[in-house]
Design a protein around this motif. Structure first.
Motif, PDB file in Angstrom:
ATOM      1  N   GLY A   7       5.008  -3.015   2.172  1.00  0.00           N
ATOM      2  CA  GLY A   7       5.438  -1.631   2.046  1.00  0.00           C
ATOM      3  C   GLY A   7       5.547  -0.979   3.408  1.00  0.00           C
ATOM      4  N   PRO A   8       6.172   0.195   3.488  1.00  0.00           N
ATOM      5  CA  PRO A   8       6.297   0.879   4.778  1.00  0.00           C
ATOM      6  C   PRO A   8       4.939   1.330   5.293  1.00  0.00           C
ATOM      7  N   GLY A  11       2.564   3.667   3.345  1.00  0.00           N
ATOM      8  CA  GLY A  11       2.966   3.517   1.948  1.00  0.00           C
ATOM      9  C   GLY A  11       1.835   3.277   0.973  1.00  0.00           C
ATOM     10  N   LYS A  13      -0.613   0.648   1.286  1.00  0.00           N
ATOM     11  CA  LYS A  13      -1.004  -0.751   1.152  1.00  0.00           C
ATOM     12  C   LYS A  13      -2.516  -0.938   1.276  1.00  0.00           C
ATOM     13  N   THR A  90       2.674  -4.863   6.265  1.00  0.00           N
ATOM     14  CA  THR A  90       4.107  -4.616   6.281  1.00  0.00           C
ATOM     15  C   THR A  90       4.824  -5.763   6.977  1.00  0.00           C
ATOM     16  N   LEU A 117       6.901   1.065  -2.603  1.00  0.00           N
ATOM     17  CA  LEU A 117       7.964   1.903  -2.074  1.00  0.00           C
ATOM     18  C   LEU A 117       7.758   3.353  -2.498  1.00  0.00           C
ATOM     19  N   ALA A 118       8.334   4.254  -1.716  1.00  0.00           N
ATOM     20  CA  ALA A 118       8.296   5.685  -2.030  1.00  0.00           C
ATOM     21  C   ALA A 118       9.453   6.346  -1.296  1.00  0.00           C
ATOM     22  N   ARG A 120      11.342   8.838   1.249  1.00  0.00           N
ATOM     23  CA  ARG A 120      11.042   9.100   2.654  1.00  0.00           C
ATOM     24  C   ARG A 120      10.077  10.272   2.831  1.00  0.00           C
ATOM     25  N   VAL A 123       6.475   9.384   1.996  1.00  0.00           N
ATOM     26  CA  VAL A 123       5.791   8.614   3.039  1.00  0.00           C
ATOM     27  C   VAL A 123       5.444   9.506   4.227  1.00  0.00           C
ATOM     28  N   LEU A 160      12.169   1.212   4.911  1.00  0.00           N
ATOM     29  CA  LEU A 160      12.613   1.524   3.558  1.00  0.00           C
ATOM     30  C   LEU A 160      13.911   0.795   3.220  1.00  0.00           C
ATOM     31  N   TRP A 173       7.338   1.551  -7.247  1.00  0.00           N
ATOM     32  CA  TRP A 173       7.508   2.900  -6.710  1.00  0.00           C
ATOM     33  C   TRP A 173       6.245   3.709  -6.951  1.00  0.00           C
ATOM     34  N   ASP A 175       5.709   7.169  -5.788  1.00  0.00           N
ATOM     35  CA  ASP A 175       5.811   8.611  -5.533  1.00  0.00           C
ATOM     36  C   ASP A 175       4.969   9.432  -6.497  1.00  0.00           C
TER      37      ASP A 175
END
Length: 219
Positions: A7-8, A11, A13, A90, A117-118, A120, A123, A160, A173, A175
């Motif tokens: 993940g970013p 994010g 992790k 990452t 993921l999420a 922008r 994050v 991303l 995801w 979010d």
């Protein structure tokens, strides 16, 4: 089994990895970042970018020693440790991914890869809220913004875009979910059973703050 949580930067992790470890008896977290920062710190400060200089190595994943070392240590751990091993890291370069996550699968290990993921803005908000800058803002009223997270912010769009590709599935995801619920989803997909999450919201926030502070990097 190896759970590689991708993940970013920012994010979730590391928090998710430690949530799984907390609720999965016998599991351990083996963080590949430790090897990367150790290699980078072998360089003298001026070659790491001190004083505004251009760093000799901007991303420690470009070092062959990091990729080979991570595989060697995780291979050893997976061969000797009876429980699940969790690696929060990452990795966005397909070649580096093949040399680490892919290689561990080739060695016969049961590798389960997940990318958190999420959006922008989600994050960016998480990056603002982690680390000493957020604490300083509450204590002194000074807003340090994202200065210490500038490297992560510079890499965000790249991360991303790359991680949304099919080669980095399975995608989760995050979010509109919490860290414990993300851990639950990973466990279900990996066929694992976590202990129930009986923590209250305040205790969860305090524990996650401790995890975050332990993983602050200053160079």
């Amino acid at each position: 089994m190896l759970l590689w949580i991708n993940g970013p930067f920012g994010g979730g992790k590391t928090q998710t990895a430690h949530e799984i470890r907390r609720r999965l008896p016998g599991s351990v977290v083996c963080d590949p970042e430790h090897a990367g920062f150790g290699l980078r710190r072998m360089l003298p400060p001026e070659l790491r970018g001190a004083g505004g200089r251009e760093p000799l190595v901007d991303d420690f994943q470009d070092l062959v020693a990091w990729r080979q070392g991570v595989v060697e240590v995780l291979d050893l751990t997976l061969g000797k440790h009876e429980g699940v091993v969790i690696a929060p890291m990452t990795v966005t370069d397909p070649g580096h991914f093949a040399e680490t996550v892919g290689r561990l699968g080739e060695l016969g290990h049961d590798v389960r890869h997940f990318t958190l993921l999420a959006e922008r803005e989600t994050v960016l908000r998480r990056l603002r809220e982690r680390g000493p800058g957020h604490l300083l803002h509450h204590v002194s009223g000074r807003n340090t913004g994202l200065r210490r997270e500038s490297w992560a912010v510079r890499r965000l769009d790249h991360c991303l875009e790359r991680l949304s590709g099919p080669e980095f599935a399975e995608h989760l995801w995050t979010d509109h979910t919490t860290v414990p619920k993300t851990a639950d989803r990973i466990a279900v997909l990996a066929g694992l059973t976590l202990k129930p999450n009986n923590e209250g919201a305040l205790r969860t926030r305090l524990r996650q703050a401790r995890v975050g502070m332990k993983h602050i990097r200053f160079d």
